[in-house]
Each structure stands twice: as C-alpha cells, then as structure tokens.
Design a protein around this motif. Structure first.
Motif, short mmCIF file in Angstrom:
data_model
loop_
_atom_site.label_atom_id
_atom_site.label_comp_id
_atom_site.label_asym_id
_atom_site.label_seq_id
_atom_site.Cartn_x
_atom_site.Cartn_y
_atom_site.Cartn_z
N SER A 105 4.00 12.51 2.77
CA SER A 105 2.54 12.47 2.69
C SER A 105 1.94 11.17 3.20
CB SER A 105 2.10 12.72 1.24
OG SER A 105 2.78 11.83 0.37
N VAL A 106 2.77 10.30 3.80
CA VAL A 106 2.28 9.08 4.44
C VAL A 106 2.28 9.31 5.94
CG1 VAL A 106 2.72 6.63 4.89
CG2 VAL A 106 3.08 7.55 2.59
N HIS A 107 1.10 9.11 6.54
CA HIS A 107 0.95 9.34 7.98
C HIS A 107 0.52 8.05 8.65
CE1 HIS A 107 1.20 13.58 6.98
NE2 HIS A 107 0.27 13.36 6.06
N LEU A 108 1.34 7.55 9.55
CA LEU A 108 1.01 6.36 10.30
C LEU A 108 0.28 6.76 11.57
CD1 LEU A 108 4.31 4.29 9.93
CD2 LEU A 108 2.29 4.31 8.44
N GLN A 109 -0.87 6.15 11.80
CA GLN A 109 -1.69 6.48 12.95
C GLN A 109 -1.73 5.28 13.89
OE1 GLN A 109 -3.30 9.60 12.89
NE2 GLN A 109 -2.24 9.94 10.98
N THR A 110 -1.70 5.54 15.17
CA THR A 110 -1.88 4.47 16.14
C THR A 110 -3.26 3.87 15.95
OG1 THR A 110 -0.46 5.66 17.69
CG2 THR A 110 -1.86 3.93 18.61
N ILE A 164 0.84 -1.20 0.00
CA ILE A 164 0.00 0.00 0.00
C ILE A 164 0.87 1.25 0.00
CG2 ILE A 164 -1.71 1.32 1.32
CD1 ILE A 164 -2.77 -1.41 2.36
N VAL A 165 1.87 1.27 0.88
CA VAL A 165 2.74 2.46 0.98
C VAL A 165 3.52 2.67 -0.32
CG1 VAL A 165 4.70 3.49 2.21
CG2 VAL A 165 2.90 2.29 3.50
N GLU A 166 4.09 1.61 -0.86
CA GLU A 166 4.86 1.74 -2.11
C GLU A 166 3.95 2.08 -3.28
OE1 GLU A 166 7.70 2.19 -4.83
OE2 GLU A 166 8.02 2.05 -2.67
N GLY A 167 2.76 1.46 -3.34
CA GLY A 167 1.81 1.79 -4.41
C GLY A 167 1.39 3.25 -4.35
N PHE A 168 1.12 3.73 -3.14
CA PHE A 168 0.77 5.15 -2.97
C PHE A 168 1.92 6.04 -3.42
CE2 PHE A 168 1.21 8.98 -0.42
CZ PHE A 168 0.03 9.64 -0.76
N HIS A 169 3.14 5.68 -3.03
CA HIS A 169 4.32 6.47 -3.40
C HIS A 169 4.44 6.57 -4.93
CE1 HIS A 169 8.18 8.36 -3.03
NE2 HIS A 169 8.83 7.34 -3.57
N GLN A 170 4.20 5.47 -5.62
CA GLN A 170 4.27 5.48 -7.09
C GLN A 170 3.18 6.34 -7.69
OE1 GLN A 170 4.43 1.52 -8.81
NE2 GLN A 170 6.01 0.86 -7.36
N ILE A 203 7.84 -0.50 7.93
CA ILE A 203 6.79 0.43 7.49
C ILE A 203 7.09 1.85 7.98
CG2 ILE A 203 4.32 0.95 7.61
CD1 ILE A 203 5.12 -1.55 5.92
N VAL A 204 7.56 1.97 9.22
CA VAL A 204 7.91 3.29 9.78
C VAL A 204 8.99 3.93 8.94
CG1 VAL A 204 8.98 4.44 11.75
CG2 VAL A 204 7.14 2.78 12.13
N GLN A 205 10.01 3.18 8.56
CA GLN A 205 11.10 3.73 7.75
C GLN A 205 10.60 4.14 6.36
OE1 GLN A 205 14.29 0.85 7.84
NE2 GLN A 205 14.77 1.28 9.98
N MET A 206 9.73 3.33 5.78
CA MET A 206 9.17 3.70 4.47
C MET A 206 8.38 5.01 4.58
SD MET A 206 7.73 0.04 3.01
CE MET A 206 7.24 0.66 1.39
N ALA A 207 7.57 5.12 5.63
CA ALA A 207 6.73 6.31 5.82
C ALA A 207 7.57 7.56 6.08
CB ALA A 207 5.74 6.09 6.95
#
Length: 195
Positions: A76-81, A33-39, A67-71
């Motif tokens: 524009s990627v926000h990790l939420q608890t 998801i994170v990589e797809g969004f980045h692309q 995942i934290v390192q990718m974000a």
C-alpha cells in the motif's frame, strides 16, 4: 517565500490517502514516514501512502534504494516520480505527512497547508508561527521524529474531520502573497538605507 494560493482540492473519493512529497535524502526522514505508515496501517487494507520524490538520478542513491526496498515490502506504499504538479492530484481528505526535523520551512509544507490538507509534522515548523486557529486547526505534531510517534499522529489525523480546511485557511493567504512580501522587503531596505 510566496505561492499562488491553490484552487480548492478535488472532492474526496474513498478513504483518506497519506501523501508525502520530498527528495530522498536521509535527513528528510522519508523512512520514518514509510515505517510510521506501516505501523498505523496494520490491518487496514484500504490505507494508502503516496510519496512523491522518486528520482531517476538520485542525489543520495543508497537512501533512495533503502526507501524503494521498504516500499516493495508494503503493497500500500506507492513511490511516485517527482512531479511539479503533485499538488493538483491532492484530494480534500488527503493527509500530508512531513518528517524533516531540520527543515522549519519547506515549500511543500506551505503548499499542502494552502491546499487544505490535514498535516502530520514534527514540532518546529513555520506552522508553529501562524496565528490561531491556523497553527492548530488540522495540524498534528509528532512528539519526536520516531515512526511510532508518527503512526500515532497519522491515526489521529485519519480520525479527524479535515473537511473545509482549505476554506478555513484562506485568510492566511495574505501572509504569503507577493504584495505583502514586496512591501515588507521595501520597508526593510528603506530602514537599512536610513541607518
């Protein structure tokens, strides 16, 4: 499973956000998801991805750290608890993304569907079993669990008009009601008792 059908989502405020909600396990494919969004977000300064599921005590620490390192590399990627009220924060034009290929029925899938989100998902989820038009309306299936395929479907979802999906999906609520489930289970138990 049954859910109380959620209230209508908040009205749109700006551009669509991409939303994911998942525990951080490798098989959940949050990295896809994170990589797809980045692309798909390359050159789009307004694009945003929110992922609910960050844990202070992760069950798979190395994957959560990945995942934290990718974000951290993608502003524009926000990790939420993890927040059990994550659904109350969804807006009408938010797009839900789910990439767990081995999870045909996840409760967050049903919750996002019921909230009226356009959805980017792999093939083989419970959504495939819904009657038309609900199995297709606002559903964008990725050909495979690969970032480039998810990026393509995220682009399609972002260009679609997902307005009023909540209203159009309300007839499906009965399929997931407590009354229907209780009736189905009672009939099943009766048939087992008679055999």
């Amino acid at each position: 499973p049954t859910i109380p059908w959620p209230a209508a989502p908040q009205k749109p405020q700006g551009k669509s956000r991409f939303i994911a909600c998942s525990s951080f396990f490798g098989w959940k494919n949050v990295h896809v998801i994170v990589e797809g969004f980045h692309q798909r977000a390359a050159g789009d300064r307004e694009a945003e991805l929110r992922v609910y599921g960050l844990s202070p005590e992760p069950l798979e620490p190395s994957y959560q750290e990945r995942i934290v390192q990718m974000a951290q590399a993608i502003p524009s990627v926000h990790l939420q608890t993890w927040d059990p009220n994550w659904l109350s924060q969804i807006r009408e034009n938010d797009i839900f993304v789910h990439a767990a290929e081995t999870e045909p029925f996840g409760i967050v899938l049903l919750e996002a569907f019921a909230k009226g989100c356009p959805m980017v998902v792999p093939k083989g989820t419970f959504l495939d079993d819904l009657p038309e038009p609900h199995r297709s309306d606002g559903i964008f299936r990725s050909a495979s669990v690969a970032p480039e395929n998810f990026a393509e479907q995220m682009n399609r979802a972002a260009k679609s008009n997902g307005a009023e999906l909540w209203e159009r999906r309300r007839p499906v609520a009965e399929l997931f009601s407590i009354g229907r489930t209780a009736s189905t289970l009672a009939a099943l138990y009766r048939s087992l008792g008679n055999s």
